[in-house]
Write a protein that holds these residues in place. Structure first.
Motif, PDB file in Angstrom:
ATOM      1  N   LEU A  58       2.108  -5.825   1.393  1.00 51.04           N
ATOM      2  CA  LEU A  58       0.655  -5.263   1.412  1.00 51.04           C
ATOM      3  C   LEU A  58       0.157  -4.008   2.584  1.00 51.04           C
ATOM      4  N   LEU A  59      -0.208  -4.864   3.444  1.00 50.18           N
ATOM      5  CA  LEU A  59      -0.480  -4.368   4.849  1.00 50.18           C
ATOM      6  C   LEU A  59      -0.121  -3.398   5.193  1.00 50.18           C
ATOM      7  N   GLU A  60       1.337  -3.777   5.445  1.00 50.18           N
ATOM      8  CA  GLU A  60       2.060  -2.378   5.718  1.00 50.18           C
ATOM      9  C   GLU A  60       2.208  -1.269   4.918  1.00 50.18           C
ATOM     10  N   ALA A  61       2.060  -1.318   2.930  1.00 52.43           N
ATOM     11  CA  ALA A  61       1.835  -0.447   2.280  1.00 52.43           C
ATOM     12  C   ALA A  61       0.290   0.416   2.640  1.00 52.43           C
ATOM     13  N   LEU A  62      -0.228  -0.316   3.338  1.00 52.74           N
ATOM     14  CA  LEU A  62      -2.232   0.264   3.387  1.00 52.74           C
ATOM     15  C   LEU A  62      -2.480   1.338   3.844  1.00 52.74           C
ATOM     16  N   VAL A  63      -1.765   0.806   5.332  1.00 50.25           N
ATOM     17  CA  VAL A  63      -2.207   2.112   6.073  1.00 50.25           C
ATOM     18  C   VAL A  63      -1.071   3.672   5.771  1.00 50.25           C
ATOM     19  N   VAL A  64      -2.125   4.956   5.364  1.00 49.68           N
ATOM     20  CA  VAL A  64      -1.304   5.958   5.354  1.00 49.68           C
ATOM     21  C   VAL A  64      -1.480   6.702   6.730  1.00 49.68           C
ATOM     22  N   ASN A  65      -0.476   7.454   6.790  1.00 51.83           N
ATOM     23  CA  ASN A  65      -0.521   8.573   7.638  1.00 51.83           C
ATOM     24  C   ASN A  65      -1.719   9.452   7.990  1.00 51.83           C
ATOM     25  N   ASP A  66      -1.956   9.822   8.396  1.00 51.29           N
ATOM     26  CA  ASP A  66      -3.692  10.763   7.861  1.00 51.29           C
ATOM     27  C   ASP A  66      -3.647  12.071   7.783  1.00 51.29           C
TER      28      ASP A  66
END
Length: 301
Positions: free
Chosen positions: A221-229
């Motif tokens: 979930l945490l890995e999927a949370l961060v999106v490229n700007d």
């Protein structure tokens, strides 16, 4: 599960019953179930919904719905129809689906509320739950009437993620939010607070045992949370809802710079209120002040 939470569970369930709340496991689809605390009256009496305004409380990453929002449920349940879910992989909520984004959480919340007979509601979101709430309002604008967002951001872009991690002295979110040791729990809760009260050693140990199940899925979930700007999907201001940013003035994770920037970006429908001497877990640290502002906003919706 640690002794503290074994003891607390029947007490909390008793409190919930006393304020007219009931536990409900909602099947969203085969293989996916979401646990909700719901108004008891909405389940009985032929599913006749009360005329109290419905409010959906979405928890953050550190604890489930009930532990996050207990003080708010006790305070608001007499005047509002309060719904408190556990997001997927928290509490009793599970899915066999492979997706781990905020979109799947938002989709399951919307489908869960529809199955509970609620088609319009206000959302109160804390931290991770705020990001899920923004996604919910983006995907289902006809369902979300207004939003109260605490200790959160619209979306976790790489630049926000890096700046925030730098502020708290970590290099990744799982190390901070999914501590492997009791001392890691202390660090997590002290960074989450303005001033952490003294708590006995066994509390941290029991908290560690009780709150960090489904580690593999939570890391995902945490890995999927961060999106490229450049892949950020939410462009503001495209929210029609009234938005109230209600934060602690000493949030060490998303400090006032983040909140002020978010208000500016969201535009004229958005107001902001800082609560003095409160950190990231503002609703636990300053529940009376938080509830006062929360009720005032929701009553004016």
């Amino acid at each position: 599960m640690g002794n503290t939470f074994v003891i607390l569970k029947p007490i909390i369930h008793g409190l919930m019953k006393a304020v007219g709340m009931t536990s409900q496991l909602v099947e969203i689809e085969p293989g996916t179930s979401m646990h909700f605390w719901v108004p008891t009256k909405s389940i009985h009496s032929n599913n006749k919904l009360s005329n109290k305004p419905p409010v959906l409380f979405v928890h953050g990453f550190v604890a489930n719905g009930i532990m996050t929002w207990l003080f708010q449920i006790l305070s608001l349940s007499s005047d509002f129809a309060v719904y408190v879910p556990d997001l997927l992989f928290f509490g009793d909520s599970i899915t066999t689906r492979p997706e781990r984004s905020t979109s799947i959480q938002a989709e399951c919340l919307a489908k869960g509320m529809m199955k509970l007979g609620v088609e319009k509601f206000s959302v109160v979101g804390l931290s991770y739950g705020g990001m899920v709430g923004f996604k919910l309002a983006q995907m289902y604008p006809h369902m979300v009437e207004s939003m109260v967002m605490s200790s959160t951001i619209i979306e976790m872009t790489e630049s926000i993620s890096n700046a925030s991690l730098k502020n708290i002295g970590f290099t990744n979110w799982p190390d901070f939010l999914l501590p492997k040791t009791v001392s890691g729990v202390k660090v997590l809760l002290s960074i989450g607070s303005h001033k952490l009260p003294w708590l006995p050693e066994f509390f941290y140990k029991d908290f560690h045992e009780a709150m960090f199940s489904n580690r593999k899925e939570k890391v995902e979930l945490l890995e999927a949370l961060v999106v490229n700007d450049k892949d950020a999907t939410i462009t503001a201001p495209n929210y029609s809802q009234r938005i109230y940013i209600l934060c602690g003035d000493d949030d060490k994770i998303f400090n006032t710079t983040f909140s002020d920037y978010m208000k500016e970006k969201l535009g004229k429908n958005t107001t902001i209120q800082y609560i003095k001497n409160a950190g990231h877990l503002v609703q636990l640290e300053r529940p009376c002040t938080y509830n006062h502002y929360l009720k005032k906003f929701l009553s004016s919706s």
